[in-house]
Design a protein around this motif. Structure first.
Motif, PDB file in Angstrom:
ATOM      1  N   SER A  30       0.792  -1.311   0.122  1.00 22.42           N
ATOM      2  CA  SER A  30       0.179  -0.134   0.107  1.00 22.42           C
ATOM      3  C   SER A  30       0.881   1.348  -0.225  1.00 22.42           C
ATOM      4  N   ILE A  31       2.469   1.395   0.206  1.00 22.65           N
ATOM      5  CA  ILE A  31       3.490   2.334   0.209  1.00 22.65           C
ATOM      6  C   ILE A  31       3.211   2.627  -0.716  1.00 22.65           C
ATOM      7  N   ASP A  32       2.898   4.129  -1.514  1.00 19.05           N
ATOM      8  CA  ASP A  32       3.125   4.318  -2.658  1.00 19.05           C
ATOM      9  C   ASP A  32       4.891   4.638  -3.263  1.00 19.05           C
ATOM     10  N   GLU A  33       5.569   3.600  -3.605  1.00 17.56           N
ATOM     11  CA  GLU A  33       7.151   4.410  -4.055  1.00 17.56           C
ATOM     12  C   GLU A  33       7.145   5.515  -3.684  1.00 17.56           C
ATOM     13  N   ARG A  34       6.424   6.272  -4.743  1.00 17.70           N
ATOM     14  CA  ARG A  34       7.015   7.336  -5.062  1.00 17.70           C
ATOM     15  C   ARG A  34       7.381   8.703  -3.863  1.00 17.70           C
ATOM     16  N   ARG A  35       6.714   8.434  -2.736  1.00 15.11           N
ATOM     17  CA  ARG A  35       6.638   9.496  -1.333  1.00 15.11           C
ATOM     18  C   ARG A  35       7.488   8.344  -0.627  1.00 15.11           C
ATOM     19  N   VAL A  36       8.495   7.392  -0.718  1.00 22.38           N
ATOM     20  CA  VAL A  36      10.084   6.894  -0.205  1.00 22.38           C
ATOM     21  C   VAL A  36      10.709   7.750  -0.784  1.00 22.38           C
ATOM     22  N   ALA A  37      11.757   8.215   0.374  1.00 25.24           N
ATOM     23  CA  ALA A  37      12.437   9.084  -0.195  1.00 25.24           C
ATOM     24  C   ALA A  37      13.556   8.584  -0.506  1.00 25.24           C
ATOM     25  N   PRO A  38      14.688   8.443  -1.925  1.00 24.26           N
ATOM     26  CA  PRO A  38      15.566   8.089  -2.228  1.00 24.26           C
ATOM     27  C   PRO A  38      16.310   7.670  -1.031  1.00 24.26           C
ATOM     28  N   VAL A  39      17.378   6.658  -1.017  1.00 26.90           N
ATOM     29  CA  VAL A  39      18.392   6.414  -0.625  1.00 26.90           C
ATOM     30  C   VAL A  39      19.436   6.468  -0.994  1.00 26.90           C
ATOM     31  N   VAL A  40      20.575   7.818  -0.321  1.00 29.75           N
ATOM     32  CA  VAL A  40      21.268   8.309  -0.264  1.00 29.75           C
ATOM     33  C   VAL A  40      22.477   7.578   0.364  1.00 29.75           C
ATOM     34  N   ASP A  41      24.164   7.608  -0.333  1.00 35.02           N
ATOM     35  CA  ASP A  41      24.912   7.633   0.975  1.00 35.02           C
ATOM     36  C   ASP A  41      25.279   8.562   2.064  1.00 35.02           C
ATOM     37  N   LEU A  42      24.831   9.524   1.117  1.00 35.77           N
ATOM     38  CA  LEU A  42      25.476  11.034   2.355  1.00 35.77           C
ATOM     39  C   LEU A  42      25.002  12.332   1.656  1.00 35.77           C
ATOM     40  N   SER A  43      24.465  13.669   2.613  1.00 41.09           N
ATOM     41  CA  SER A  43      23.839  14.014   2.300  1.00 41.09           C
ATOM     42  C   SER A  43      24.872  15.456   2.604  1.00 41.09           C
ATOM     43  N   VAL A  44      25.268  16.153   1.271  1.00 43.68           N
ATOM     44  CA  VAL A  44      25.784  16.878   1.629  1.00 43.68           C
ATOM     45  C   VAL A  44      25.359  18.696   1.921  1.00 43.68           C
ATOM     46  N   VAL A  45      25.485  19.883   2.593  1.00 36.81           N
ATOM     47  CA  VAL A  45      24.640  20.825   3.742  1.00 36.81           C
ATOM     48  C   VAL A  45      25.693  21.842   3.044  1.00 36.81           C
ATOM     49  N   ILE A  46      25.118  23.043   2.142  1.00 33.17           N
ATOM     50  CA  ILE A  46      25.746  24.313   1.780  1.00 33.17           C
ATOM     51  C   ILE A  46      25.271  25.756   2.456  1.00 33.17           C
ATOM     52  N   PRO A  47      25.320  26.433   3.077  1.00 36.66           N
ATOM     53  CA  PRO A  47      25.014  27.403   3.695  1.00 36.66           C
ATOM     54  C   PRO A  47      25.448  28.660   3.084  1.00 36.66           C
ATOM     55  N   ILE A  48      24.207  29.350   2.602  1.00 33.98           N
ATOM     56  CA  ILE A  48      25.171  29.742   1.300  1.00 33.98           C
ATOM     57  C   ILE A  48      24.101  31.846   3.064  1.00 33.98           C
ATOM     58  N   SER A  49      25.507  32.630   3.511  1.00 31.73           N
ATOM     59  CA  SER A  49      25.957  33.483   4.447  1.00 31.73           C
ATOM     60  C   SER A  49      26.042  34.682   3.161  1.00 31.73           C
ATOM     61  N   GLU A  50      26.623  35.243   4.379  1.00 29.25           N
ATOM     62  CA  GLU A  50      27.426  37.126   3.484  1.00 29.25           C
ATOM     63  C   GLU A  50      28.335  36.579   2.506  1.00 29.25           C
ATOM     64  N   ARG A  51      29.107  35.603   2.665  1.00 28.95           N
ATOM     65  CA  ARG A  51      30.272  35.236   2.299  1.00 28.95           C
ATOM     66  C   ARG A  51      30.503  33.737   1.374  1.00 28.95           C
ATOM     67  N   TYR A  52      30.343  34.066   0.063  1.00 26.01           N
ATOM     68  CA  TYR A  52      30.540  33.011  -0.916  1.00 26.01           C
ATOM     69  C   TYR A  52      31.314  33.486  -2.096  1.00 26.01           C
ATOM     70  N   ASP A  53      31.944  32.146  -2.549  1.00 26.89           N
ATOM     71  CA  ASP A  53      32.475  32.152  -3.916  1.00 26.89           C
ATOM     72  C   ASP A  53      31.300  31.921  -5.567  1.00 26.89           C
TER      73      ASP A  53
END
Length: 347
Positions: A30-53
């Motif tokens: 009954s679980i909708d496969e489209r609603r299940v988040a895809p599995v990834v090994d690594l999540s990369v988070v990049i915050p954008i604030s005052e300084r960025y290239d």
């Protein structure tokens, strides 16, 4: 050997969490496969604030580096405020099919909040934070991810520093201050390249500007933290000179981290020690004045020390009372507090 292939372990085995279950492995039709988040090994988070290239150029450099880890990954950009030019560039990359996610705040809430939002909207059992500007040379991500095989958190340290002597002096001074206050040897808390397992951010809460001190807090909670030398980027030559208030705030944040890590469940030990010390000094002062009056016939009316002694006693009692109130609050909520991390349960 890369982390993804070690012992043929899947991400859900590295960190057993229901969100990381593959849709194809579900037994519930009954679980909708489209609603299940895809599995990834690594999540990369990049915050954008005052300084960025240059966002696109840096993204391509990061992507090439991440491809060398042999891990599936997602890249999450968190815009801490309104950055129309950056948003336009990121949307163009998204339209090109790049594996990125964009989170934009209505206004600036601080980098710690941006990171927390990125963690909350990520799927991987492993997390990696990267700065929005050049700090380390290519190849750094592989070292960080490989180190996570044996540790809970990996902190990058820019080695062979190439930036200005003033920047290096600031780093050394801050290292000595934080080592004196906390006792932990972490040489480069200003480096934004950090990797950790998801349990770290689920157990350790950060707010304000405390993201810099996440490694210290993680160590306080019992996680295994290691520092890895990473070659500094030749483009990281920006001279960082801050207003005096910035240095003061960071010192206060460091003291806050020290207090939260050591006295969160023992406030009376902190306030009681200070309050008792002040009250004791005040009592000694008044006793000395009383001896002078009784045995040496010294007048007390023109001696300001009697006022100072009395104030010290009153202040000491008030501070001691704060500790008692804190203990009552802790006692009331003791069952909700947790300051330990279980590494393993063996039956």
């Amino acid at each position: 050997m890369s982390l993804a292939s070690q012992n043929n372990r899947r991400p859900e085995q590295l960190y057993p969490h229901s969100l990381y279950r593959r849709a194809s492995e579900s037994t519930d039709d009954s679980i909708d496969e489209r609603r299940v988040a895809p599995v990834v090994d690594l999540s990369v988070v990049i915050p954008i604030s005052e300084r960025y290239d240059d966002v696109k150029e840096l993204y391509e450099a990061y992507k090439a580096d991440l491809d060398g880890t042999n891990c599936s990954y997602e890249i999450i950009y968190v815009l801490d405020g309104q950055y129309a030019e950056v948003l336009s560039t990121l949307k163009a990359l998204l339209d090109e099919g790049e594996p990125i996610k964009i989170i934009r705040f209505a206004r600036s809430f601080g980098e710690a909040t941006a990171l927390s939002a990125g963690f909350a909207n990520s799927d991987g059992p492993l997390l990696l934070t990267l700065p929005a500007y050049y700090q380390v040379e290519p190849g750094a991500m592989t070292r960080v991810v490989d180190a996570l095989e044996q540790h809970d958190m990996v902190v990058g340290r820019r080695s062979a520093r190439k930036d200005s002597g003033f920047n290096q002096l600031q780093t050394r001074v801050f290292y000595r201050v934080q080592k004196f206050i906390t006792g932990f040897e972490l040489h480069d808390l200003g480096c934004g390249v950090r990797g950790f397992k998801r349990q770290v951010v689920e157990e350790v809460f950060i707010y304000g500007d405390q993201h810099r001190f996440l490694p210290i807090m993680a160590q306080r909670w019992g996680f295994k933290v290691v520092e890895v030398d990473l070659p500094q980027s030749s483009k990281d030559r920006y001279r960082r000179v801050y207003r005096p208030g910035v240095y003061l705030r960071r010192l206060l944040d460091l003291l806050t981290v020290f207090f939260l890590g050591k006295f969160t469940k023992k406030p009376l030990r902190f306030f009681g020690l200070i309050g008792s010390g002040l009250a004791f000094i005040g009592a000694i002062t008044l006793t000395w004045l009383l001896i002078d009056r009784l045995f040496l016939s010294e007048p007390l009316g023109d001696r300001p020390a009697i006022l100072a002694g009395s104030l010290l006693i009153v202040l000491g009692i008030q501070i001691f009372g704060l500790g008692l109130i804190g203990e009552l609050i802790i006692f009331t909520h003791a069952k909700e507090l947790k300051e330990y991390t279980i590494e393993e349960i063996i039956n």
